[in-house]
Design an enzyme around this catalytic site. Structure first.
Site, short mmCIF file in Angstrom:
data_model
loop_
_atom_site.label_atom_id
_atom_site.label_comp_id
_atom_site.label_asym_id
_atom_site.label_seq_id
_atom_site.Cartn_x
_atom_site.Cartn_y
_atom_site.Cartn_z
N LYS A 191 0.86 -1.19 0.00
CA LYS A 191 0.00 0.00 0.00
C LYS A 191 0.89 1.24 0.00
O LYS A 191 1.91 1.28 0.70
CB LYS A 191 -0.91 -0.02 1.23
CG LYS A 191 -1.94 1.11 1.25
CD LYS A 191 -2.93 0.98 2.42
CE LYS A 191 -3.96 2.09 2.45
NZ LYS A 191 -4.93 1.95 3.54
N SER A 207 -9.96 2.21 2.58
CA SER A 207 -9.03 2.96 1.77
C SER A 207 -8.00 2.10 1.03
O SER A 207 -7.39 2.57 0.07
CB SER A 207 -8.27 3.95 2.65
OG SER A 207 -7.48 3.25 3.61
N SER A 238 -10.46 -0.19 6.69
CA SER A 238 -9.80 -0.05 5.39
C SER A 238 -9.12 -1.30 4.85
O SER A 238 -8.70 -1.34 3.70
CB SER A 238 -8.77 1.08 5.44
OG SER A 238 -9.44 2.32 5.44
#
Lengths: 482, 489
Positions: free
Chosen positions: B76, B151, B175
């Protein structure tokens, strides 16, 4: 109307840790800009603060030294504001729960023309740990401002007093005492030029006899005692005049200009800032246990007040002498070294203060710069107390030592200052003096004590000042009263 | 190869059936082919990835490999990775090259894993659809017209589309788990403090936690073995003894007491999603689990509490992006204040600005007690609810998200509807508890698409090994986790 000034101080003492309060970057002063700015100092994305245990120990040490409450838990909070030298956009400080609670500092206010010296206890409200900001550098590059983050994250202990001081002299006495204390317990180097010890002074005035506090103005960043004295005096007068002229005082942050000797309000209005303090979620509450306190206490040097009391009882020093000797750890240390090298304590105290520190003060030097070390001073003291030379002769020896001669006995020899302590020689002298001054002998025998002193004087004179006065006294008395 | 478990991939590497360079190239080729459709990656650097793969092949040849050596993984873009552009999905950090490694990256590097690239995400992890990313939205591989969740939307789409062997994510309010549910894979948010946050760009420090996003519970266990561990650079890192998260995978579930919070099955839950969850419960009963009804009375306050605390922390965490030292700085400005305002106005997107404003407001003098302090108190009540619940059960189950993936753009004008995506996941962040989502089936959308549904498993503190065991047991008797979206085969 008679006015009274009310003063409180906030002091930032830079702690003597090797690394910053929340990172491993060095705290050394004077490095090239941004060479001591690690990823935490520059607030890169993703970095986290880790509390420096050494800074915590310094704070505990200070708390113990002022007999303060040390709460079990204290909390680091974020103080939010934008400024280029504040890399995170917030300063990590302590707000509601500081590491050090209420304590006190005893100050000695020196005598003045109108007032004898006195002691006063100043209340400490709190002391908390926080990080310093970096520095904006203007003008290094044409048309640009630079940021040096070497200082960002340097550990500070902010020490806040109660509004307990009532004169510039008290404020300066407090600041000096605190300055000495933080150096005494070795948590701060006390270097005011480099900003290691700087004071903000809150000043307000009120009608004498009233109890309500007036509106205060805060004089920021005073880094010399002289400026502090001047700034408070000017500010106090300004506030009184303003009020007497029918004006009002508005809360403000002000700066002292040493060139003009005046104080002036800064443009920014401090009261308008909302720092949005809240507990820093990156740091857990700080726990100080009894074991932590005990560990720090074990490392604590003897404190000035305790040392003063000990010197009074152990060495029979006067309170005045004991205070003076313990005014700094270095002076006290020098004194102790002199005694340990065989010097008589009372004489040693006189020579350390009247001789060494007096001389250093006039030359603007500290005890570390003394050309005479404690062992050498002890030699001088010994020669005085064993009767080799008189106290007066000692002064001549001291002057010679100050300018480089370090062999006490050689100086005494060279200057011919040795006292005559040979009983036979003194008896011979006394006999001569008595024979030459029959009139005085008669007067003495008639009961005039003054005549005795005159005879002592004559004998000393005859010895060119070298006879041991105590012995002269003794021999004279024996002969006259025989 | 692309649908193999991490264990199988590791065996393929160990047996020299394939090299790490070949395996990495396979995934890089797939990224070239499919990434334009789903926009899962923000930054790719084939040379760096292949260099790591080559180094991994060296370790494999030397016989000193560990289970993840040579495995191509996606990171990420919230984790700083040395010499990699690290944007956090924001224009503010569009050109920021990280000069250091986050702890998570360091751990994967030590394990010899290969970094395939940095995945797309909602800007500063603020969002539940990946639509707030400055680098464009991510499309859900199960239906390209729908969001992958957020997210960690890029990591989610990359795992679902098999554009990596596994990925990392972070979870502040859901998330990892919400995208795992929407994209049909296994995602675990560990106990707060188990994985170091060092180098992970902060959104809400007291809630942020990194975790694995992978095809199966077993894969997640292998990743947890690498990610979890005390780190003295993170003061909130917990000094919990190292565990082998694979050690309990095969324990029987007989007698496992599972709590079903009535609040997670109340109004608002999509009936098709409810059906999938019911079926999963039936499956677990067959495995020997026993179910008890429990209640989390304050769970309904999770969203309002979260939207006070998370923005409060975020508002100051994001103060460092001021255009002074790095990051976006406006091209022209009049003075310092103007530089701050223009740089931040240009560098941040709308959702980030909204949260900075909310956070600044709730911390302001006069509002702090009413909002921030009150929210902190309720946060404790929510944690207490869970403590009480765990007296009655070993583990909690329920839906991860009330519904399946929604259409891109559907909720962008309605922040509150978007915030409700996390209604079942946020409470665990507030309590610091571990939560996991595993694929439990599909629900047909109105336009006839099969959309994944996730089952949430919430454990007590440090109960990750048991949660992974619970997920693994289910994955031994079901195959939802091996299903692949059409067109990505």
């Amino acid at each position: 109307m008679e006015w009274e000034v009310v003063i409180g101080l906030e002091t930032h003492a830079q702690l003597k840790t090797k690394t910053k309060i929340f990172s491993g970057a060095s705290t050394a002063y004077g490095a090239e800009p941004n060479t001591q700015a690690c990823e935490v100092s520059t607030a890169l994305p993703g970095v986290l603060p880790v509390l420096n245990k050494e800074a915590v120990e310094c704070a505990i040490k200070f708390g113990l030294a002022i007999g303060a409450e040390l709460p079990k838990l204290s909390v680091f909070s974020r103080k939010n504001y934008f400024y280029p030298d504040l890399p995170k956009g917030y300063q990590i400080s302590q707000f509601e729960l500081p590491i050090v609670g209420k304590g006190k500092v005893t100050i000695q206010v020196p005598e003045t023309k109108n007032q004898p010296a006195y002691e006063k206890v100043i209340g400490i409200t709190r002391a908390h740990l926080e990080e310093d900001a970096g520095k904006s550098v203007h003008g290094a590059v044409e048309g640009m401002s630079g940021i040096d983050l070497n200082r960002a994250g340097t550990p500070l202990l902010e020490i806040v007093t109660e509004p307990d001081m009532r004169s510039a002299a008290e404020a300066v006495a407090y600041a000096k005492k605190l300055h000495e204390l933080v150096q005494w317990i070795d948590i701060c180097d006390g270097n005011m030029q480099e900003g290691s010890f700087r004071c903000d002074v809150n000043v307000s005035v009120r009608a004498k006899g009233t109890t309500e506090l007036g509106t205060r103005r805060e004089i920021k960043n005073l880094n010399s005692f002289k400026f502090m004295q001047q700034a408070i005096a000017y500010e106090t007068q300004w506030q009184i005049e303003t009020l007497e002229d029918g004006g009002t005082i508005e809360q403000a942050t002000i700066l002292f200009n040493p060139d003009t000797g005046e104080t002036k309000a800064m443009r920014s209005k401090e009261g308008a800032n909302d720092y949005r303090y809240f507990p820093d979620p990156d740091l857990l509450p700080l726990e100080v246990t009894e074991a932590d306190k005990a560990r720090v206490q074990a490392d604590m040097p003897e404190l000035p007040l305790a040392m003063k009391a000990r010197f009074e009882s152990e060495y029979a020093l006067s309170a005045y002498d004991a205070i003076a000797i313990t005014s700094s750890r270095a002076v006290a240390g020098y004194f102790v070294d002199t005694i340990n090298a065989g010097g008589d304590p009372k004489l040693a105290a006189n020579w350390v203060m009247g001789g060494i520190t007096a001389k250093l003060n006039t030359e603007g030097k500290s005890i570390a710069d003394s050309p005479i070390d404690a062992a050498t001073l002890a030699q001088l003291v010994k020669r005085i107390s064993d009767g080799t030379i008189s106290n007066n002769a000692g002064k001549q020896v001291f002057e010679a030592m100050w300018t480089g001669g370090l062999d006490v006995d050689a100086i005494i020899e060279e200057k011919g200052l040795k006292q005559v302590s040979d009983t036979g020689a003194i008896e011979a002298l006394v006999n001569e003096v008595l024979a030459a001054n029959q009139a005085m002998v008669e007067e003495y025998k008639a009961g005039k004590q003054k005549a005795f002193n005159a005879l002592v004087g004559q004998t000393m004179k005859a010895s060119k000042g070298k006879a041991n006065p105590a012995q002269v006294n003794q021999v004279l008395k024996k002969k006259l009263d025989a | 190869m692309i649908n193999q478990s991490l264990k199988q991939l590791s065996q393929m590497l160990a047996s020299k059936e394939v090299s790490s360079v070949e395996m990495t190239q396979t995934f890089l080729d797939r990224i070239k082919q499919y990434n334009p459709d789903i926009n899962a990656y923000i930054t790719l650097d084939e040379d760096k990835s292949l260099a790591q793969a080559k180094a991994a092949d060296g370790i494999l040849a030397a016989g000193t490999a560990t289970p993840l050596t040579g495995i191509p993984m996606a990171q990420k873009d919230i984790f700083c990775a040395k010499d990699w552009r690290t944007t956090c999905g924001s224009k503010m950090l569009e050109t920021f090259i990280a000069p250091y490694d986050a702890n998570v990256i360091t751990q994967f590097n030590h394990a010899g894993a290969v970094n395939l690239g940095k995945t797309n995400m909602d800007e500063f992890a603020m969002g539940s659809s990946n639509e707030t990313s400055y680098f464009g939205c991510v499309n859900n591989p199960w239906d390209l017209t729908r969001v992958p969740g957020g997210s960690s939307g890029g990591s989610a789409a990359a795992v679902a589309g098999r554009l990596c062997a596994a990925a990392t994510g972070t979870d502040t309010g859901g998330s990892i788990r919400q995208p795992a549910s929407l994209c049909g894979f296994t995602g675990l948010k560990p106990t707060y403090g188990l994985v170091s946050r060092y180098g992970m760009i902060a959104f809400a420090s007291s809630l942020d936690q990194a975790g694995p996003m992978a095809k199966s519970a077993e894969d997640c266990a292998l990743m947890m073995n690498v990610m979890a561990g005390f780190d003295e650079r993170d003061s909130t890192s917990l000094n919990h003894p190292k565990e082998d998260y694979t050690s309990k995978l095969n324990q029987p579930l007989t007698g496992l007491k599972v709590g079903l919070p009535k609040e997670y099955f109340a109004e608002g839950l999509d009936t098709d999603v409810a059906k999938v969850i019911d079926n999963a419960i039936a499956e677990y009963k067959k495995l020997g689990a026993e179910f008890v009804d429990i209640s989390l009375p304050n769970a309904g306050l999770s969203i309002p509490v979260y939207y006070v605390l998370a923005p409060a922390e975020a508002s100051t965490n994001l103060s460092r992006y001021d255009g002074v030292r790095y990051g976006h700085r406006a091209a022209e400005y009049d003075d310092l204040m103007d530089m701050y305002m223009k740089s931040r106005a240009e560098g941040f997107g709308d959702e980030v600005k909204r949260r900075i404003l909310i956070g600044t407001y709730v911390l302001s003098a006069g509002y702090y007690d009413a909002y921030y302090l009150k929210a902190q108190k309720i946060r404790h009540l929510i944690a207490d609810d869970f403590k009480a619940a765990y007296k009655k059960c070993d583990i909690i189950m329920g839906p991860t998200v009330p519904s399946t993936a929604f259409k891109t753009g559907e909720k962008t004008d309605d922040p509150v509807a978007m915030y409700l995506q996390d209604i079942y996941t946020i409470a665990t962040n507030l309590a610091g508890l571990p939560g996991m989502s595993i694929p439990a089936g599909f629900s047909k959308s109105s336009d006839g698409k099969d959309l994944p549904v996730g089952l949430q498993i919430i454990g007590s503190y440090f109960d990750e090994a048991r949660m992974l065991n619970v997920g693994h047991a289910y994955q031994q008797v079901t195959d939802w986790h091996t299903a692949m979206p059409e067109g990505f085969a």
